[in-house]
Design an enzyme around this catalytic site. Sequence first.
Site, PDB file in Angstrom:
ATOM      1  N   LYS A  12      41.132  54.341  42.739  1.00 18.18           N
ATOM      2  CA  LYS A  12      41.218  53.221  42.940  1.00 18.18           C
ATOM      3  C   LYS A  12      41.491  52.999  41.155  1.00 18.18           C
ATOM      4  CE  LYS A  12      38.358  50.783  40.864  1.00 18.18           C
ATOM      5  NZ  LYS A  12      37.451  49.896  40.620  1.00 18.18           N
ATOM      6  N   ASP A 139      32.863  48.035  45.178  1.00 18.56           N
ATOM      7  CA  ASP A 139      34.276  48.170  45.133  1.00 18.56           C
ATOM      8  C   ASP A 139      34.213  48.704  46.240  1.00 18.56           C
ATOM      9  OD1 ASP A 139      35.099  47.775  42.847  1.00 18.56           O
ATOM     10  OD2 ASP A 139      34.720  49.432  41.728  1.00 18.56           O
TER      11      ASP A 139
HETATM   12  O1  C5P Z   1      28.187  47.490  43.554  1.00 20.10           O
HETATM   13  P1  C5P Z   1      27.788  47.892  42.479  1.00 20.10           P
HETATM   14  O2  C5P Z   1      26.535  48.844  42.873  1.00 20.10           O
HETATM   15  O3  C5P Z   1      29.001  48.791  42.069  1.00 20.10           O
HETATM   16  O4  C5P Z   1      28.315  47.114  40.825  1.00 20.10           O
HETATM   17  C1  C5P Z   1      26.887  48.168  39.967  1.00 20.10           C
HETATM   18  C2  C5P Z   1      26.602  47.111  39.174  1.00 20.10           C
HETATM   19  O5  C5P Z   1      27.997  46.718  38.363  1.00 20.10           O
HETATM   20  C3  C5P Z   1      25.916  46.085  38.671  1.00 20.10           C
HETATM   21  O6  C5P Z   1      24.635  46.346  39.539  1.00 20.10           O
HETATM   22  C4  C5P Z   1      26.613  44.880  38.176  1.00 20.10           C
HETATM   23  O7  C5P Z   1      25.637  45.152  36.902  1.00 20.10           O
HETATM   24  C5  C5P Z   1      27.703  45.081  38.227  1.00 20.10           C
HETATM   25  N1  C5P Z   1      28.917  44.555  38.402  1.00 20.10           N
HETATM   26  C6  C5P Z   1      28.607  42.836  38.385  1.00 20.10           C
HETATM   27  N2  C5P Z   1      29.649  42.314  39.306  1.00 20.10           N
HETATM   28  C7  C5P Z   1      30.562  42.632  40.235  1.00 20.10           C
HETATM   29  C8  C5P Z   1      30.681  44.123  40.284  1.00 20.10           C
HETATM   30  C9  C5P Z   1      29.530  45.377  39.595  1.00 20.10           C
HETATM   31  O8  C5P Z   1      28.395  42.625  37.261  1.00 20.10           O
HETATM   32  N3  C5P Z   1      31.533  41.877  40.380  1.00 20.10           N
END
Ligand code: C5P
Length: 294
Positions: A12, A139
Amino acid sequence: MADAVRCFAPAKINLALHVTGHRADGYHDLDTLVAFTAAGDDVEAQLAGETSLQVDGPYAEAAGSGPDNLVLKAEAALREAAGGRLPPAAIRLHKRLPVGGGIGGGSADAAATLLALHRLWDLPPSFDLDAVALQLGADVPMCLRSSPLRAQGRGERIALLAGLPPFPVLLVNPGIVAPTPAVFRALRKRDNPPIGWNGDAFPPVETLFALRNDLQEPAVSLFPGIGEALALLGETKGCLFSRMSGSGSTCFAIYREPAEAQAAARAIAAAQPGWWCEATHFIAAREGSAALQL
Ligand code: C5P
């Protein structure tokens, strides 16, 4: 019910990633243009006596095959959401994408696992895979699509966009694992302007060039090697523009001709033999798999 299913997990690439706000739930509001490449991992699932994960390929060791691997988390989440007595699955992950590299490796694997198991377990077409996907990571819903798209909110408000040419793209990872939460924490400004493009087709390359990845500056300040990768990419012949993907550390450059991307890959591999360097191209839809189309 199929006995075995294979699903490709494309990388991605965030062609642009604008951070537009900080939410009460601690996440950030994003506005991102995303495309997927012919480079990626492979997930295979088959009915077996017990559930297992076997990982091979160049990044197998970094990915690991323990309970933290998003493939096993996806299996468990889907099993629970489907609620029924579902047979165990032996899953094999061929790991070609660098881990923690901002190109959705783990998220792409999780999405491919959901699609493979959806078919293996013969779940109904109406089954809400998106809800399970979002639970696994911001994602993962995008990676279920694996077609050019714009995503907003935490990443779950998705609009597919037609019209992205299969641009040759060079992916370069300087061997750095950039932890996403740390990069978000280092952001100095969290209320940046959204992508000012409201067409229902992918913007032209001139517009993409003028957009940003708001995570690039904090990532480069934490990990100067990312800045080195961007500088090397920007100097390659034929580079239309270069940028970091996601929260890094993988950076990309776009070209008009496949030969330009390949020559750039050779030049960067010669200068930095330890870096991951992959010349590939954007895809219109997931290829090379027997997965369901969403
Ligand atoms: O959702 P995911 O586990 O991939 O996200 C990892 C980290 O990235 C989250 O804990 C957060 O700190 C950050 N994040 C965020 N806003 C988003 C996606 C991710 O702050 N939209």
